[in-house]
Design an enzyme around this catalytic site. Structure first.
Site, PDB file in Angstrom:
ATOM      1  N   ASP A  48       9.300 -10.201   2.420  1.00 42.24           N
ATOM      2  CA  ASP A  48       9.379  -9.205   3.150  1.00 42.24           C
ATOM      3  C   ASP A  48      10.728  -9.011   3.714  1.00 42.24           C
ATOM      4  OD1 ASP A  48       6.695  -8.220   3.513  1.00 42.24           O
ATOM      5  OD2 ASP A  48       6.102  -9.742   4.394  1.00 42.24           O
ATOM      6  N   ASP A  51       2.241  -4.375  -1.759  1.00 44.74           N
ATOM      7  CA  ASP A  51       2.912  -4.179  -0.716  1.00 44.74           C
ATOM      8  C   ASP A  51       4.406  -4.481  -1.297  1.00 44.74           C
ATOM      9  OD1 ASP A  51       0.453  -5.090   0.172  1.00 44.74           O
ATOM     10  OD2 ASP A  51       1.128  -5.399   2.050  1.00 44.74           O
TER      11      ASP A  51
HETATM   12  N1  GLY Z   1       2.423  -5.649   4.190  1.00 44.33           N
HETATM   13  C1  GLY Z   1       1.525  -6.024   4.994  1.00 44.33           C
HETATM   14  C2  GLY Z   1       0.539  -5.171   5.347  1.00 44.33           C
HETATM   15  O1  GLY Z   1       0.561  -4.075   4.670  1.00 44.33           O
HETATM   16  O2  GLY Z   1      -0.223  -5.107   6.208  1.00 44.33           O
END
Ligand code: GLY
Length: 398
Positions: free
Chosen positions: A115, A175
């Protein structure tokens, strides 16, 4: 004959007036929504001004929840402020954008999760785009080094998570496509081709292994580190391993749209179009295009909606509309308009000073984890404001 001609002209004039006023009214909706977002975000910034290092996270059971920079969403509120400053040129918003961006700086060294790309690009990335401060540039380039340290040549992907090692050898979640924006920017800016190569490999392998035949995607694919092939395809936040988690579909749409923007490789454009086709023609997509939290959620039509997935989709679709031929462009813009009008309505937009000072209501973080269900979330606000600005810029060009 003359009468017919006159009637035809009158019809033409009426249709033109109608479309001009419809266009105008979307402009009005957007300007009002941005004004509201600015007021609400200033209230949020003031409420946390003296809470050292804190960033907003959600509003649960009538209480504001916050995080420090370690939480994966730490870059979103600073990003909202940068967008709102860009739109309003309000110096108070600028002051807070700088203040909250500084709170995220330590994450440039994050190497224990993927992230880092989102945290730094939404905050410092927007900050640098707008101010061109050299110190911000250095932060983003350091973050690109940190993110690329998670790339494994054998697997050909950036590792998402380090937890659950007994279950997943090398987990990659859909993601993760969102982190490629930072890497591709860093490649252009520094001339380091490795960042670009990593992004392309990651996007290609995700295309190959994350997507099902119907163009829905898995949430988590874990790879065998010796063969480089998937050994598990599962979910973490979706309804089931075989379901279609809405935010995951939104991340993929956004991810392949950005890959096309940055590489101009038509495979990515085709991919984004196919994902859009899947999402927006899905029989379980409601007519206002705010998806249920999972396309296969139990209890549809009474399942929870997810405004965050809608915001990400609206932003991606507005951008994608700029890369496709006219009939599809019109279709994409119509859908994004419906999404934005719905999100900007009282059904989803909070009253000023309510909702913990977040902009939007009704997002879902994770139903399986019973975490942040039907609450405001920073990423819903971020992609909503981004979508409003993207649409505003398109309307200005028309
Ligand atoms: N990237 C984590 C979510 O979309 O909850």
């Amino acid at each position: 004959m003359r009468l017919k001609l006159k009637m035809l002209v009158a019809c033409f004039v009426l249709v033109s007036i109608h479309s001009i006023s419809a266009k105008k009214s979307l402009n009005v909706v957007i300007d009002k929504a941005l004004q509201h977002a600015t007021e609400q975000s200033l209230l949020m910034a003031k409420s946390l001004e003296n809470e050292v290092g804190k960033l907003p996270r959600s509003y649960v059971n009538g209480k504001l929840t916050t995080s420090d920079s370690r939480w994966w969403c730490s870059g979103y509120f600073p990003g909202v402020l940068w967008y709102l400053f860009e739109n309003s040129k309000n110096n108070e918003v600028l002051k807070y954008a700088e203040e909250f961006t500084a709170r995220v700086e330590r994450e440039k060294y994050t190497t224990d999760n993927h992230d880092v790309g989102l945290m730094i690009y939404c905050s410092f990335g927007n900050g640098y785009r707008i101010t061109k401060k050299p110190a911000y540039r250095e932060v983003i380039l350091t973050a690109a080094e940190s993110l690329s340290s998670r790339y494994n040549e054998k697997v050909g992907l950036i590792r998402s998570w380090d937890f659950n090692k007994s279950q997943w050898q090398y987990p990659v979640i859909i993601d993760n496509m969102m982190n490629l924006d930072l890497l591709l920017w860093a490649s252009k800016e520094s001339g380091n081709q490795r960042f670009r190569n990593i992004s392309i490999s990651h996007a290609n392998k995700t295309m190959k292994h994350h997507y099902r035949l119907d163009m829905s995607c898995y949430h988590v694919v874990s790879y065998d580190t010796i063969t480089g092939l998937p050994h598990k395809k599962q979910t973490s936040q979706g309804a089931s391993d075989s379901s279609s988690w809405s935010r995951g579909q939104a991340w993929g749409l956004y991810g392949y749209t950005l890959m096309y923007r940055e590489t101009k490789d038509v495979h990515y454009l085709e991919m984004a179009k196919k994902i859009a086709n899947y999402i927006f023609n899905h029989p379980n997509m409601p007519s206002d295009y705010i998806p249920y939290w999972d396309f296969n959620a139990p209890g549809i039509p009474n399942a929870k909606r997810d405004a965050s997935a809608a915001s990400i989709m609206a932003s991606a679709l507005t951008e994608l509309s700029g890369y496709v031929e006219k009939p599809l462009r019109k279709k994409y813009l119509k859908i994004a308009e419906i999404q934005l009008r719905t999100l900007a309505s009282p059904e989803y937009t909070a009253n000023i000073g309510e909702n913990g000072n977040f902009i939007l209501k009704h997002s879902v973080s994770s139903i399986p984890h019973k975490s942040e269900v039907d609450v405001p979330l920073t990423y819903a606000d971020y992609y909503y404001v981004e979508a409003l600005l993207r649409m505003k810029s398109l309307l200005r060009k028309k």
